[in-house]
Design a protein around this motif. Structure first.
Motif, PDB file in Angstrom:
ATOM      1  N   TYR A 222      48.762  43.981  33.813  1.00 30.71           N
ATOM      2  CA  TYR A 222      49.017  43.624  35.298  1.00 30.71           C
ATOM      3  C   TYR A 222      48.058  44.489  35.938  1.00 30.71           C
ATOM      4  O   TYR A 222      48.156  45.800  35.783  1.00 30.71           O
ATOM      5  CB  TYR A 222      50.867  43.936  35.508  1.00 30.71           C
ATOM      6  N   ALA A 223      47.476  43.914  36.972  1.00 26.30           N
ATOM      7  CA  ALA A 223      46.650  44.615  37.949  1.00 26.30           C
ATOM      8  C   ALA A 223      45.368  44.875  37.419  1.00 26.30           C
ATOM      9  O   ALA A 223      44.613  45.666  38.035  1.00 26.30           O
ATOM     10  CB  ALA A 223      47.437  45.626  38.430  1.00 26.30           C
ATOM     11  N   GLU A 224      45.100  44.731  36.211  1.00 24.20           N
ATOM     12  CA  GLU A 224      43.611  44.870  35.641  1.00 24.20           C
ATOM     13  C   GLU A 224      42.617  43.931  35.813  1.00 24.20           C
ATOM     14  O   GLU A 224      42.827  42.615  35.190  1.00 24.20           O
ATOM     15  CB  GLU A 224      43.806  45.358  34.067  1.00 24.20           C
ATOM     16  N   PRO A 225      41.793  44.054  36.900  1.00 30.14           N
ATOM     17  CA  PRO A 225      41.005  42.827  37.519  1.00 30.14           C
ATOM     18  C   PRO A 225      39.782  42.465  36.298  1.00 30.14           C
ATOM     19  O   PRO A 225      39.627  41.281  36.350  1.00 30.14           O
ATOM     20  CB  PRO A 225      40.036  43.508  38.437  1.00 30.14           C
ATOM     21  N   TYR A 226      39.232  43.165  35.479  1.00 33.74           N
ATOM     22  CA  TYR A 226      38.500  42.946  34.353  1.00 33.74           C
ATOM     23  C   TYR A 226      39.076  41.827  33.314  1.00 33.74           C
ATOM     24  O   TYR A 226      38.410  40.765  33.205  1.00 33.74           O
ATOM     25  CB  TYR A 226      37.839  43.917  33.636  1.00 33.74           C
ATOM     26  N   VAL A 227      40.195  42.018  33.050  1.00 32.16           N
ATOM     27  CA  VAL A 227      40.921  41.276  32.053  1.00 32.16           C
ATOM     28  C   VAL A 227      41.083  40.051  32.752  1.00 32.16           C
ATOM     29  O   VAL A 227      41.114  38.699  32.015  1.00 32.16           O
ATOM     30  CB  VAL A 227      42.169  41.827  31.577  1.00 32.16           C
ATOM     31  N   GLY A 265      38.710  39.693  40.664  1.00 31.91           N
ATOM     32  CA  GLY A 265      38.034  39.805  39.300  1.00 31.91           C
ATOM     33  C   GLY A 265      37.090  38.838  38.905  1.00 31.91           C
ATOM     34  O   GLY A 265      35.897  38.906  38.611  1.00 31.91           O
ATOM     35  N   ALA A 266      37.562  37.532  39.142  1.00 30.83           N
ATOM     36  CA  ALA A 266      36.841  36.446  38.547  1.00 30.83           C
ATOM     37  C   ALA A 266      35.540  36.104  39.330  1.00 30.83           C
ATOM     38  O   ALA A 266      34.606  36.079  38.772  1.00 30.83           O
ATOM     39  CB  ALA A 266      37.666  35.230  38.756  1.00 30.83           C
ATOM     40  N   VAL A 267      35.639  36.299  40.585  1.00 31.87           N
ATOM     41  CA  VAL A 267      34.276  35.653  41.355  1.00 31.87           C
ATOM     42  C   VAL A 267      33.373  36.920  41.395  1.00 31.87           C
ATOM     43  O   VAL A 267      32.119  36.615  41.554  1.00 31.87           O
ATOM     44  CB  VAL A 267      34.799  35.812  42.831  1.00 31.87           C
ATOM     45  N   ALA A 291      42.295  44.739  47.191  1.00 33.52           N
ATOM     46  CA  ALA A 291      41.203  44.989  46.421  1.00 33.52           C
ATOM     47  C   ALA A 291      40.677  46.268  46.203  1.00 33.52           C
ATOM     48  O   ALA A 291      39.795  46.756  45.569  1.00 33.52           O
ATOM     49  CB  ALA A 291      40.348  44.450  47.373  1.00 33.52           C
ATOM     50  N   ASP A 292      41.702  47.387  46.735  1.00 30.73           N
ATOM     51  CA  ASP A 292      41.311  48.724  46.457  1.00 30.73           C
ATOM     52  C   ASP A 292      42.644  49.617  46.322  1.00 30.73           C
ATOM     53  O   ASP A 292      43.347  49.810  47.184  1.00 30.73           O
ATOM     54  CB  ASP A 292      40.634  49.354  47.985  1.00 30.73           C
ATOM     55  N   TYR A 293      42.605  50.085  45.016  1.00 33.55           N
ATOM     56  CA  TYR A 293      43.889  50.753  44.570  1.00 33.55           C
ATOM     57  C   TYR A 293      43.994  52.208  45.275  1.00 33.55           C
ATOM     58  O   TYR A 293      44.974  52.841  45.397  1.00 33.55           O
ATOM     59  CB  TYR A 293      43.859  50.798  43.321  1.00 33.55           C
ATOM     60  N   GLU A 294      42.906  52.842  45.807  1.00 37.01           N
ATOM     61  CA  GLU A 294      42.747  54.032  46.748  1.00 37.01           C
ATOM     62  C   GLU A 294      43.831  53.792  47.767  1.00 37.01           C
ATOM     63  O   GLU A 294      44.477  54.523  48.170  1.00 37.01           O
ATOM     64  CB  GLU A 294      41.629  54.535  46.845  1.00 37.01           C
ATOM     65  N   ILE A 295      43.384  52.553  48.622  1.00 41.15           N
ATOM     66  CA  ILE A 295      44.283  52.309  49.824  1.00 41.15           C
ATOM     67  C   ILE A 295      45.801  52.280  49.290  1.00 41.15           C
ATOM     68  O   ILE A 295      46.701  52.731  49.924  1.00 41.15           O
ATOM     69  CB  ILE A 295      43.710  51.106  50.473  1.00 41.15           C
ATOM     70  N   LEU A 296      46.148  51.479  48.269  1.00 36.17           N
ATOM     71  CA  LEU A 296      47.687  51.464  47.746  1.00 36.17           C
ATOM     72  C   LEU A 296      48.145  52.548  47.288  1.00 36.17           C
ATOM     73  O   LEU A 296      49.348  52.611  47.459  1.00 36.17           O
ATOM     74  CB  LEU A 296      47.506  50.366  46.572  1.00 36.17           C
ATOM     75  N   ALA A 297      47.281  53.572  46.820  1.00 35.51           N
ATOM     76  CA  ALA A 297      47.939  54.902  46.554  1.00 35.51           C
ATOM     77  C   ALA A 297      48.334  55.512  47.696  1.00 35.51           C
ATOM     78  O   ALA A 297      49.399  56.318  47.592  1.00 35.51           O
ATOM     79  CB  ALA A 297      46.888  55.806  45.782  1.00 35.51           C
ATOM     80  N   VAL A 378      36.345  52.157  39.244  1.00 33.09           N
ATOM     81  CA  VAL A 378      36.196  50.943  38.357  1.00 33.09           C
ATOM     82  C   VAL A 378      36.890  49.384  38.667  1.00 33.09           C
ATOM     83  O   VAL A 378      36.422  48.605  38.667  1.00 33.09           O
ATOM     84  CB  VAL A 378      36.537  51.577  37.071  1.00 33.09           C
ATOM     85  N   THR A 379      37.973  49.845  39.180  1.00 32.51           N
ATOM     86  CA  THR A 379      39.100  48.451  39.497  1.00 32.51           C
ATOM     87  C   THR A 379      38.581  47.956  40.802  1.00 32.51           C
ATOM     88  O   THR A 379      39.063  46.895  40.952  1.00 32.51           O
ATOM     89  CB  THR A 379      40.449  48.900  39.442  1.00 32.51           C
ATOM     90  N   ARG A 380      37.825  48.761  41.690  1.00 30.00           N
ATOM     91  CA  ARG A 380      37.345  48.301  42.837  1.00 30.00           C
ATOM     92  C   ARG A 380      36.286  47.151  42.710  1.00 30.00           C
ATOM     93  O   ARG A 380      35.859  46.656  43.567  1.00 30.00           O
ATOM     94  CB  ARG A 380      37.048  49.324  43.850  1.00 30.00           C
ATOM     95  N   MET A 381      35.535  47.402  41.679  1.00 26.73           N
ATOM     96  CA  MET A 381      34.591  46.407  41.266  1.00 26.73           C
ATOM     97  C   MET A 381      33.214  46.429  42.300  1.00 26.73           C
ATOM     98  O   MET A 381      32.657  45.310  42.582  1.00 26.73           O
ATOM     99  CB  MET A 381      34.843  45.140  40.782  1.00 26.73           C
TER     100      MET A 381
END
Length: 457
Positions: A222-227, A265-267, A291-297, A378-381
């Motif tokens: 869950y929430a891993e954009p590359y997968v 992640g797909a696009v 799109a940015d987990y730093e903001i969600l933190a 990494v997750t922000r891509m």
């Protein structure tokens, strides 16, 4: 079912406190360096590590090696993986996976008889596909997706278009996926987001096929954009290359919230991972964009959204096990408990405790650490350009998934030369979803009908 799991959750939050020997005297926490660091130390002194005796998995050594080979990490990682649900379509790791090309179909099951309870509108056939994909580290994996085909022949130009409905699965257990529900009928874990917004239904009524990927992969990351990105792109490959009548189809994607993570992640991965799909995927609409987990933190920690935030952290950790090595004993009890198989409606209820992420870590200020900064990066891509036109929308009054992240994504894509549109809509997450959806789905419909997208960059 979900109410009983919610009670189980509350019990599991408390049960580790009674795991220490009865004769032990809990030490007084040292709060000299701040309250939370002292509590972290106290937790690991009072709560022993959970008993971990997982069945070995052949991928474990590679995952642990990529995470630095921390002692015990392989066993801990295996213990956090989702349990089998008794259906080999979702449980069984295919033999000889290396020999399959990404997107190559491994198995097809007709689920027409059981899918009607979720689809609701008439349709001709529903097919559950199992296909080869790639995990977050480039290793062979598999995923599932369901293709729903409407009645009647397609009368438009070319082959029948396909709407890719990236639902917000937001779960840790394999029975949380739409594919499981479509294959098993009225399952206990059906979510309202399987029905609303009605993307699948509208697509079928327009004569399009609907493709619904289980984009979290076999580990329910869950929430891993590359997968998620790989799973979605390979589901498109599977339909085009594995089913007759779709090799010339165009595909358009739509995702909101957790589905927007997957679409994001797909696009961004399309150009490098699936360049042959450029021009085949004609557009992507994504809203309520995390799109940015730093903001969600900052926005989801230590408040009513903290249960979802912690659940997403556990999901990402299934593909990035170095996160598990930074969890204290309390968090390890939770991550290896039956909660690892729950859906968002259960672990989301933990928000009532408003727990800060610090209470699950074994080092101070985890969300502002260099370690967290690398996960955010990494997750922000960042720096990856979308290969398809984008329609991005977000509630302006969002407090848990602030519009800042969606606007930053829009500005990033414009700077990279992508074709993009941004819409600010009134409301927070739910109201914004309702008010933003009509224009988003109309935009996607135009792309599927061959109308070129206009950029507003």
């Amino acid at each position: 079912m979900r109410s009983s799991r919610a009670l189980l959750f509350a019990a599991l939050l408390l049960c580790p406190l009674f795991a220490a020997p009865a004769s032990a005297q809990p030490p007084i926490p040292d709060l000299s360096g701040g309250v939370l660091p002292g509590i972290q130390q106290w937790i690991d002194q009072v709560i022993p590590p959970p008993p971990i005796n997982p069945e070995p998995h052949p991928n474990a050594p590679e995952l642990v090696e990529s995470a630095g080979g921390a002692p015990g990490l392989a066993a801990l990682w295996q213990a956090t993986l989702p349990s089998n649900v008794g259906d080999p379509m979702f449980d069984a790791w295919p033999a000889g996976l290396d020999a399959y090309a990404p997107g190559e179909v491994i198995e097809v099951r007709d689920v027409t008889a059981t899918a009607g309870v979720l689809v609701l509108v008439p349709f001709r056939q529903a097919l559950l596909l199992k296909y080869r994909t790639t995990d977050a580290h480039g290793r062979p994996s598999f995923a599932t997706a369901t293709l729903v085909i409407p009645h009647g022949a397609w009368t438009g130009p070319g082959d029948r278009p396909v709407a890719v409905n990236n639902l917000p699965i937001d779960g840790l257990g394999r029975d949380c996926t739409p594919g499981y529900s479509l294959a098993h009928g009225l399952a206990a874990e059906i979510s309202v987001t399987d029905y609303l917004p009605p993307t699948t239904q509208l697509a079928l009524l327009r004569g399009y096929a609907a493709l619904i990927p289980d984009h979290q992969g076999p580990w329910m990351a869950y929430a891993e954009p590359y997968v998620a990105g790989h799973a979605i792109l390979d589901s498109i490959r599977a339909v085009r290359g594995g089913l007759p009548g779709f090799d010339g189809s165009v595909f358009g994607m739509l995702g909101y919230s957790g589905g927007a993570i997957a679409t994001h992640g797909a696009v961004k991965l399309l150009s490098e991972y699936a360049p042959e799909l450029a021009g085949v995927v004609v557009g992507a609409a994504l809203g309520g964009v995390p799109a940015d987990y730093e903001i969600l933190a900052r926005s989801m920690n230590a408040n009513l959204a903290s249960g979802v935030f912690i659940g997403a952290t556990l999901g990402v950790a299934r593909e990035r096990p170095e996160i598990l090595g930074r969890m204290n004993n309390f968090a390890q009890w939770v991550a290896t408990s039956p909660l690892k198989d729950t859906c968002g409606s259960v672990f989301g209820a933990a928000g009532i405790f408003m727990l800060p992420m610090d209470i699950a870590a074994n080092f101070p200020d985890p969300l502002n650490s260099d370690f967290a900064a690398e996960i955010y990066r990494v997750t922000r891509m960042e720096g990856l350009k979308s290969a398809v036109p984008l329609y991005i929308y977000n509630g302006e009054q969002e407090f848990w998934i602030p519009a800042e992240g969606a606007r930053n994504l829009y500005h990033e894509q414009c700077a990279l030369g992508a074709n993009a549109v941004y819409r600010s809509v009134f409301g927070e997450h739910i109201v914004g979803a309702v008010l933003g959806y009509p224009e988003a789905v109309a935009w996607l419909d135009e792309r599927l009908r061959g109308v070129p997208a206009s950029t507003e960059c």
